[in-house]
Motif scaffolding. Structure first.
Motif, PDB file in Angstrom:
ATOM      1  N   ASP A   1       0.822  -1.205   0.000  1.00 36.42           N
ATOM      2  CA  ASP A   1       0.000   0.000   0.000  1.00 36.42           C
ATOM      3  C   ASP A   1       0.854   1.252   0.000  1.00 36.42           C
ATOM      4  OD1 ASP A   1      -2.904  -0.710   0.176  1.00 36.42           O
ATOM      5  OD2 ASP A   1      -2.167  -1.908   1.859  1.00 36.42           O
ATOM      6  N   PRO A   2       0.370   2.325  -0.638  1.00 37.11           N
ATOM      7  CA  PRO A   2       1.081   3.602  -0.589  1.00 37.11           C
ATOM      8  C   PRO A   2       0.949   4.229   0.792  1.00 37.11           C
ATOM      9  CG  PRO A   2      -1.018   3.863  -1.705  1.00 37.11           C
ATOM     10  CD  PRO A   2      -0.864   2.390  -1.442  1.00 37.11           C
ATOM     11  N   PRO A   3       1.798   5.200   1.109  1.00 35.28           N
ATOM     12  CA  PRO A   3       1.792   5.798   2.452  1.00 35.28           C
ATOM     13  C   PRO A   3       0.443   6.369   2.875  1.00 35.28           C
ATOM     14  CG  PRO A   3       3.755   6.450   1.260  1.00 35.28           C
ATOM     15  CD  PRO A   3       2.906   5.716   0.278  1.00 35.28           C
ATOM     16  N   GLU A   4      -0.356   6.843   1.914  1.00 33.98           N
ATOM     17  CA  GLU A   4      -1.638   7.451   2.293  1.00 33.98           C
ATOM     18  C   GLU A   4      -2.636   6.444   2.833  1.00 33.98           C
ATOM     19  OE1 GLU A   4      -1.523   7.356  -2.333  1.00 33.98           O
ATOM     20  OE2 GLU A   4      -0.151   7.789  -0.662  1.00 33.98           O
ATOM     21  N   ARG A   5      -2.339   5.170   2.765  1.00 33.61           N
ATOM     22  CA  ARG A   5      -3.219   4.148   3.359  1.00 33.61           C
ATOM     23  C   ARG A   5      -2.848   3.839   4.817  1.00 33.61           C
ATOM     24  NH1 ARG A   5      -5.411   0.490  -0.546  1.00 33.61           N
ATOM     25  NH2 ARG A   5      -6.150   1.723  -2.320  1.00 33.61           N
ATOM     26  N   LEU A   6      -1.839   4.498   5.353  1.00 33.13           N
ATOM     27  CA  LEU A   6      -1.286   4.108   6.656  1.00 33.13           C
ATOM     28  C   LEU A   6      -1.842   4.896   7.831  1.00 33.13           C
ATOM     29  CD1 LEU A   6       2.473   3.571   5.704  1.00 33.13           C
ATOM     30  CD2 LEU A   6       0.578   1.944   5.601  1.00 33.13           C
ATOM     31  N   PHE A   7      -2.777   5.799   7.612  1.00 40.81           N
ATOM     32  CA  PHE A   7      -3.386   6.512   8.738  1.00 40.81           C
ATOM     33  C   PHE A   7      -3.979   5.507   9.729  1.00 40.81           C
ATOM     34  CE2 PHE A   7      -3.798   9.811   5.384  1.00 40.81           C
ATOM     35  CZ  PHE A   7      -3.172  10.857   6.038  1.00 40.81           C
ATOM     36  N   SER A   8      -3.772   5.744  11.003  1.00 45.49           N
ATOM     37  CA  SER A   8      -4.285   4.817  12.014  1.00 45.49           C
ATOM     38  C   SER A   8      -5.806   4.804  12.090  1.00 45.49           C
ATOM     39  CB  SER A   8      -3.704   5.159  13.398  1.00 45.49           C
ATOM     40  OG  SER A   8      -2.314   4.938  13.423  1.00 45.49           O
ATOM     41  N   HIS A   9      -6.445   5.830  11.548  1.00 46.68           N
ATOM     42  CA  HIS A   9      -7.909   5.840  11.540  1.00 46.68           C
ATOM     43  C   HIS A   9      -8.488   5.161  10.298  1.00 46.68           C
ATOM     44  CE1 HIS A   9      -7.809   9.002   8.497  1.00 46.68           C
ATOM     45  NE2 HIS A   9      -7.053   9.744   9.291  1.00 46.68           N
ATOM     46  N   HIS A  10      -7.646   4.756   9.354  1.00 44.59           N
ATOM     47  CA  HIS A  10      -8.136   4.206   8.089  1.00 44.59           C
ATOM     48  C   HIS A  10      -8.780   2.842   8.296  1.00 44.59           C
ATOM     49  CE1 HIS A  10      -8.530   3.555   3.839  1.00 44.59           C
ATOM     50  NE2 HIS A  10      -7.791   2.467   3.880  1.00 44.59           N
ATOM     51  N   ARG A  11      -9.975   2.658   7.724  1.00 45.46           N
ATOM     52  CA  ARG A  11     -10.727   1.410   7.847  1.00 45.46           C
ATOM     53  C   ARG A  11     -10.741   0.693   6.501  1.00 45.46           C
ATOM     54  NH1 ARG A  11     -16.506   2.222   9.816  1.00 45.46           N
ATOM     55  NH2 ARG A  11     -16.197   0.232  10.885  1.00 45.46           N
ATOM     56  N   GLY A  12     -10.169  -0.492   6.452  1.00 42.16           N
ATOM     57  CA  GLY A  12     -10.271  -1.329   5.282  1.00 42.16           C
ATOM     58  C   GLY A  12     -11.303  -2.421   5.512  1.00 42.16           C
ATOM     59  N   ILE A  13     -11.776  -3.043   4.443  1.00 43.26           N
ATOM     60  CA  ILE A  13     -12.770  -4.105   4.563  1.00 43.26           C
ATOM     61  C   ILE A  13     -12.425  -5.242   3.616  1.00 43.26           C
ATOM     62  CG2 ILE A  13     -14.636  -2.604   5.329  1.00 43.26           C
ATOM     63  CD1 ILE A  13     -15.696  -2.548   2.483  1.00 43.26           C
ATOM     64  N   ALA A  14     -12.895  -6.431   3.941  1.00 44.70           N
ATOM     65  CA  ALA A  14     -12.701  -7.592   3.074  1.00 44.70           C
ATOM     66  C   ALA A  14     -13.689  -8.677   3.474  1.00 44.70           C
ATOM     67  CB  ALA A  14     -11.272  -8.123   3.191  1.00 44.70           C
ATOM     68  N   ALA A  15     -14.068  -9.504   2.502  1.00 43.56           N
ATOM     69  CA  ALA A  15     -14.894 -10.670   2.804  1.00 43.56           C
ATOM     70  C   ALA A  15     -14.122 -11.607   3.724  1.00 43.56           C
ATOM     71  CB  ALA A  15     -15.267 -11.394   1.509  1.00 43.56           C
ATOM     72  N   PRO A  16     -14.794 -12.289   4.654  1.00 44.10           N
ATOM     73  CA  PRO A  16     -14.085 -13.113   5.639  1.00 44.10           C
ATOM     74  C   PRO A  16     -13.218 -14.217   5.047  1.00 44.10           C
ATOM     75  CG  PRO A  16     -16.363 -12.773   6.310  1.00 44.10           C
ATOM     76  CD  PRO A  16     -16.249 -12.242   4.917  1.00 44.10           C
ATOM     77  N   ASP A  17     -13.531 -14.669   3.837  1.00 41.18           N
ATOM     78  CA  ASP A  17     -12.737 -15.738   3.229  1.00 41.18           C
ATOM     79  C   ASP A  17     -11.603 -15.210   2.354  1.00 41.18           C
ATOM     80  OD1 ASP A  17     -14.293 -14.722   1.196  1.00 41.18           O
ATOM     81  OD2 ASP A  17     -15.030 -16.671   0.477  1.00 41.18           O
TER      82      ASP A  17
END
Length: 238
Positions: free
Chosen positions: A203-219
């Motif tokens: 990921d680029p540096p702009e994805r590293l904020f501690s408040h950033h929320r990512g999501i993904a399907a459980p599998d």
């Protein structure tokens, strides 16, 4: 494990710049949590292998170039290419549990609303394992856990920006911060995607904020998916 004391912290972000403060990360609010313990680093290949040997965890199903399991020179790297259920199985075997999303964020950023585990200064290669080449190309892969001590959080937790994304317990809700509980929130009871936090080596540096929320399907078991565990703090923990 690192101890995180009882009390409040600032969850989410307050800015209106959608590039760094997306709608599911607003509004910023004070959340109060009981004391808890969190793994200082991401779960390693070596540690996860112990669960597989004990027949309590399954091997990661993928073995591509960036998947670390089964490679002898990567025992101290984070165990990646794991699903949410595999992460949960390991934590339960270890006498722990996956971290609640709010626990993860407090452990990452402390109580002063900082943008990153180390403070508000922009990320660099001494603090986080990320994609530093703007021109793209192949990612470089993970580093052994705990390699970048300058990136530690106020509670001494390592690798909470980059290296691998980390599964947390919560189902994702875009309204979690506007409608969710402000004391020990656990997220919705059901959903289709789980929350992931922290960014990865790809990921680029702009994805590293501690408040950033990512999501993904459980599998989802991509090479940038890993995890760490939490547990309730025992009575009398200093």
């Amino acid at each position: 494990m690192c101890f995180v004391p009882e009390g409040g912290f600032l969850q989410g972000c307050s800015g209106q710049d959608t590039a760094s403060c997306a709608a599911p990360e607003r509004p910023q609010r004070t959340v109060v949590l009981p004391a808890f313990l969190i793994d200082q680093s991401e779960v390693t290949v070596r540690a996860y292998r112990g669960c597989v040997i004990a027949d309590r965890c399954t091997r990661p199903s993928k073995s591509g170039a960036y998947c670390n399991y089964g490679k002898r020179d990567l025992f101290d790297h984070p165990c990646n290419c794991v699903t949410w259920s595999q992460a949960q199985d390991y934590c339960l075997w270890a006498g722990k549990r996956l971290c609640a999303e709010a626990e993860w964020e407090k452990a990452a950023r402390g109580t002063d609303g900082r943008l990153y585990p180390w403070g508000d200064a922009a990320p660099d290669e001494n603090k986080a394992v990320a994609r530093w080449s703007a021109s793209g190309g192949k990612p470089s892969g993970t580093l052994p856990v705990g390699s970048l001590l300058r990136g530690r959080s106020p509670f001494g937790v390592l690798d909470m920006a980059g290296n691998v994304w980390e599964w947390v317990q919560d189902w994702f809700s875009p309204e979690a911060y506007s409608t969710g509980a402000r004391t020990a929130p656990k997220g919705p009871d059901a959903g289709t995607e789980r929350v992931r936090r922290g960014g990865s080596f790809n990921d680029p540096p702009e994805r590293l904020f501690s408040h950033h929320r990512g999501i993904a399907a459980p599998d989802y078991d991509h090479y940038f998916m890993g995890f760490r565990c939490c547990k309730d703090a025992p009575d009398g923990t200093p």
